[in-house]
Design an enzyme around this catalytic site. Structure first.
Site, PDB file in Angstrom:
ATOM      1  N   GLU A 194       6.052   8.564  -0.457  1.00  0.00           N
ATOM      2  CA  GLU A 194       5.818   7.817   0.784  1.00  0.00           C
ATOM      3  C   GLU A 194       7.124   7.564   1.540  1.00  0.00           C
ATOM      4  O   GLU A 194       7.388   6.461   2.008  1.00  0.00           O
ATOM      5  CB  GLU A 194       5.093   6.495   0.488  1.00  0.00           C
ATOM      6  CG  GLU A 194       3.709   6.697  -0.113  1.00  0.00           C
ATOM      7  CD  GLU A 194       2.944   5.396  -0.295  1.00  0.00           C
ATOM      8  OE1 GLU A 194       3.571   4.356  -0.534  1.00  0.00           O
ATOM      9  OE2 GLU A 194       1.704   5.427  -0.210  1.00  0.00           O
ATOM     10  N   GLU A 263      -3.561   9.820  -2.621  1.00  0.00           N
ATOM     11  CA  GLU A 263      -3.949   8.446  -2.969  1.00  0.00           C
ATOM     12  C   GLU A 263      -5.137   8.025  -2.127  1.00  0.00           C
ATOM     13  O   GLU A 263      -4.979   7.604  -0.980  1.00  0.00           O
ATOM     14  CB  GLU A 263      -2.793   7.461  -2.762  1.00  0.00           C
ATOM     15  CG  GLU A 263      -1.653   7.607  -3.753  1.00  0.00           C
ATOM     16  CD  GLU A 263      -0.621   6.494  -3.624  1.00  0.00           C
ATOM     17  OE1 GLU A 263      -0.934   5.448  -3.001  1.00  0.00           O
ATOM     18  OE2 GLU A 263       0.505   6.671  -4.144  1.00  0.00           O
TER      19      GLU A 263
END
Length: 868
Positions: A194, A263
């Site tokens: 991320e 995710e």
């Protein structure tokens, strides 16, 4: 034949056999080099030449015990998963520079080999930054003190350390032949995590760093693709992927890369002081189905099993010890029935469409203002369709392929043959369960030891001028740091006569603070996840002469996310002032302060079996109750059975717990959940504040005790209580199924119906309500049953305006005394149609009990049935 000839012949034979072996090995290598490969195109991950739609789930190995791993992995496989995804936790594996740990819960190789034995693949997210609500985002604290370092940017000391650890893990995997290119289960790896939002914030140094990270990873030559999540500019050949609640509109940065969702958030984490979030499975299934219909090829549930933040591994700060995450497998390793089963059915429906999905792009057909069909047609003739209704409020009837279909609000129906609906994301055919925490018969006999406030004269204290940052001193070896100074009060101070004590004000960077004066607790303050900073402001009961001011600053996990979070502070940084003296306000900030890391009980090892005997404990009526800084210990025998165990800590305040020296984690039941809780509608955009429970109750009451940590007898339980609690209220409980429920509608699509159709059997297959208690339990009572227009949810059903008068009969006959049963949902089963012009459903709740109870109830019901 002479001996020389025999030797010559034997030598020839050996040479011939060696040549044959070499040829076999060469052919084997050539074959494996062709088949043991992982590539990709825009429609799929291609494993050993086979194009796949892959369903994955996150299970973090340190958040459970090795004894739990095989069962968790098997449950994941049974739930329709192809892949297990996990981070690699740097701070667990390299607690000090160059000293590695890969044992017990950190035995990464063992975990991956167990996944391989189960026939599943692995996505290894090496990172090594993990975020994950894990302490310091997975970075070891010693990394912060490498000279000249700055985390996650174009910084040479950081890149050198990151490269070293990443290479260490890759080489370990290679040595064990764990990459798919060597015949192992690892088909994907991830570098960084991320990073896109961080790169956007810091600009050029971030862009240079992300390119370096990608090039470094690819250069390690793993033979499998690398991914970078939330990284729009991931350089080729690295695949950029999506994280979030919804990813249907995500597109990779190159047309030839697969659309991957690393995710898919199954829920959200729990924070101390926060309500518990829940994501409805109807919405989760809807988001996954939309992703697949829009060309998705890889979906990973974060989390599939969340587990427990044992010890001091939780980050945040203020992340709870439980990391349940509302996952399909709960913290204790049990399926969250409805979520696990409904997703299992979704996965089967998707797999029925796989051949069409991986070999064609969707043709999108409008079916209405907010309705679409996504149709996949393969050259082989295989056809699959996804019919979607994006309206969160209304059901609609649509026409597709000359047939009519009912679409529920906010739902997707899956048709593996472009004709037959086998699954709708909003229509749940799976049972749900109500879990209960049942107290065991353990009566703990407690002993206590009081932790006294330390003295500046102690040998293990350090004295310096001014206030120091907490982590710089503790290096996170303990949650606790003492700040101590003396306040000298002259006998002529006015407050000594008028009783208006001076006001002490302490500004702290967090996370919690206990203020003691002359050994007595004066007050406590604490922050929260949104704002960990805090201020103590209260009167201080001072006396003439020397007063000992002791501030116990407490960390509740180190930050795991944020721009350069390694620079964030904790502890008392000041100013510290004392107002209301004859001379006005004193500023104590730059006084001499003495520092002590940790507690005396920690130094003595009171939480361990050997250390617990190093002090004299109070017993019987002398046990200290409701006092701060108190250690408690007791012993108990392991309860029978294999139900998961937990400690009910609702009678305590804040502190830590250990079983046989193993840290269960931090407890904080006194931190009551704030926020709004109420009705939860699955339809509409979800966020972590939408469907919450536990408002007004402890954020976490029960704390998981792994059975593998227990001995048959003589287990040592130690609790350190900071605030003051009532240890006699601590209770060992087992997690059990209390009741099981089903909500089945007339004509509900089922996978069984599809199997009947595809095998040429009749299409008139009625849906069934299936009920199943766990092993060791049987259905002892039908608590509620109604075929008609019942209302409510599992645990609080009620009859609606129409109800079949024989709703209970078939269920009592077929289910009482059995572990599992099924009942066909059709009007004739329940004595006729109670409201012919309405769409009806069967709602049922059945009580699960131990065998003996269920057997007795079964006989009673049998007698009643014979009597009528």
């Amino acid at each position: 034949m002479g001996s020389g000839s025999r030797v010559h012949v034997q030598t020839l034979r050996r040479a011939k056999s060696m040549i044959v072996m070499m040829l076999v090995l060469l052919l084997s290598w050539a074959s494996s080099s062709v088949t043991a490969s992982v590539t990709y195109d825009h429609r799929a991950i291609i494993v050993n030449g086979q194009r796949r739609i892959l369903i994955s789930g996150s299970i973090h190995y340190p958040r459970s015990t090795p004894e739990m791993w095989p069962d968790l992995i098997q449950k994941a496989k049974d739930g329709g998963l192809d892949v297990i995804q996990t981070y690699v936790f740097w701070n667990g594996h390299e607690p000090s520079p160059g000293k590695y740990y890969f044992e017990d819960r950190y035995d990464l190789v063992r975990f991956i080999k167990l996944v391989q034995q189960a026939g599943l693949y692995v996505h290894l997210r090496i990172g090594p930054y993990v975020c994950a609500e894990w302490n310091f985002g997975g970075f070891p604290v010693w990394l912060k003190y490498v000279p000249g370092i700055a985390f996650r940017t174009d910084n040479e000391p950081f890149k050198a350390a990151m490269h070293g650890f990443t290479e260490k893990i890759v080489n370990m995997m290679k040595a064990e032949n764990l990459f798919e290119s060597n015949g192992g289960p690892i088909i994907l790896s991830q570098i960084e995590n991320e990073y896109g939002p961080v790169e956007w914030e810091i600009g050029a140094p971030g862009k240079a760093y992300s390119k370096w990270a990608a090039d470094m990873a690819v250069g390690l030559d793993t033979g499998v693709p690398w991914v970078m999540c939330k990284q729009e500019d991931a350089p080729d050949p690295v695949i950029d992927t999506c994280n979030g609640y919804y990813c249907e509109n995500f597109k990779p940065n190159q047309d030839y890369k697969p659309k991957m969702w690393t995710e898919a958030w199954t829920g959200w984490y729990t924070e101390f002081g926060g309500a518990i979030p829940h994501r409805p499975v109807e919405d989760l299934a809807y988001s996954v189905a939309r992703f697949i219909q829009n060309g998705g090829s890889f979906v990973n549930y974060y989390m599939y099993h969340g587990g427990t933040n044992f010890g001091r591994t939780s980050g945040g700060p203020f992340i709870a010890t439980s990391y349940d995450y509302d996952a399909p497998i709960d913290e204790f390793g049990l399926p969250s029935e409805q979520k696990w089963r409904h997703l299992r059915d979704l996965h089967e429906a998707i797999k029925l469409c796989e051949s069409a999905l991986v070999s064609s792009n969707a043709t999108v057909i409008s079916l209405g203002n907010e309705q679409e069909a996504h149709v996949f047609t393969a050259k082989s003739g295989a056809c699959a369709a996804f019919l979607a209704n994006y309206d969160p409020n209304y059901s609609v009837k649509v026409t597709f392929g000359g047939r009519q279909y009912d679409l529920l609000p906010w739902s997707v129906s899956i048709l593996p043959d472009c004709k037959t609906v086998v699954f709708n994301t909003a229509r749940i055919g799976a049972q749900s369960s109500l879990m209960k925490m049942t107290p065991l018969d353990n009566t703990f006999s407690w002993q206590s030891y009081n932790e006294e406030t330390p003295s500046a004269e102690d040998s293990d204290t350090t004295t310096m001028e001014g206030l120091l940052e907490q982590i710089n001193i503790t290096r996170d070896a303990s949650d606790y740091l003492w700040y101590m100074t003396d306040i000298v009060i002259e006998p002529d101070e006015a407050f000594l006569k008028n009783g208006q004590y001076p006001v002490l004000t302490v500004w702290s960077a967090g996370h919690a603070l206990h203020v003691f004066i002359n050994g007595q607790l004066s007050g406590t303050v604490y922050g929260g996840l949104e704002n960990p900073k805090l201020t103590f402001n209260d009167n201080l009961k001072l006396r003439a002469g020397i007063n000992k001011l002791s501030l116990l600053s407490i960390a509740v996990g180190l930050p795991n996310v944020g721009l350069h979070f390694e620079t964030w502070n904790a502890g008392v940084l000041g100013p510290v002032t004392l107002k209301g003296l004859n001379s006005g306000t004193w500023n104590l900030t730059n006084w001499k302060w003495s520092y002590k890391v940790g507690l005396k009980g920690e130094a003595l090892g009171l939480n361990t079996i050997s250390g617990s005997s190093s002090v004299e404990w109070m017993k019987g009526s002398s046990v200290i109750l409701k006092q701060p800084l108190t250690w408690y210990k007791t012993s108990f025998d392991a309860p029978e059975g294999d139900d998961p165990l937990a400690l009910d800590m609702s009678s305590m305040g804040k502190g830590q717990m250990w079983i046989n020296g193993q840290s269960i984690g931090r407890h904080w039941p006194a931190y009551v959940a704030k926020g709004s809780c109420g009705e939860c509608n699955y339809a509409g955009i979800f966020n972590e504040r939408k469907c919450r429970t536990n408002c007004g109750d402890p954020s976490q009451r029960w704390y998981h005790v792994p059975r593998s940590w227990l001995n048959p007898t003589g287990n040592l339980l130690v609790v350190f209580e900071e605030w003051g609690g009532e240890p006699t209220g601590i209770c060992l409980v087992k997690r059990m199924t209390g009741s099981v429920c089903a909500d089945i509608f007339d004509g509900q699509p089922t996978l069984k119906k599809w199997r009947s159709v595809s095998s040429g059997k009749t299409n008139n297959t009625y849906p069934k309500a299936h009920l199943m208690c766990p092993p060791g339990q049987k259905i002892s009572e039908i608590k509620f049953a109604s075929y008609g227009l019942s209302q409510g949810t599992c645990g609080n059903y009620r009859e609606g305006r129409c109800h079949a008068h024989k709703s209970y009969d078939a269920l009592q006959k077929n289910c009482i005394g059995k572990q599992l049963c099924s009942v066909t949902v059709a009007p004739e089963v329940f004595g006729g149609d109670p409201c012919p012009d309405s769409a009806k459903k069967l709602s049922v709740e059945a009580i699960c009990s131990q065998h003996k109870v269920a057997s007795m109830v079964s006989k009673m019901v049998e007698c009643r049935l014979h009597g009528t």
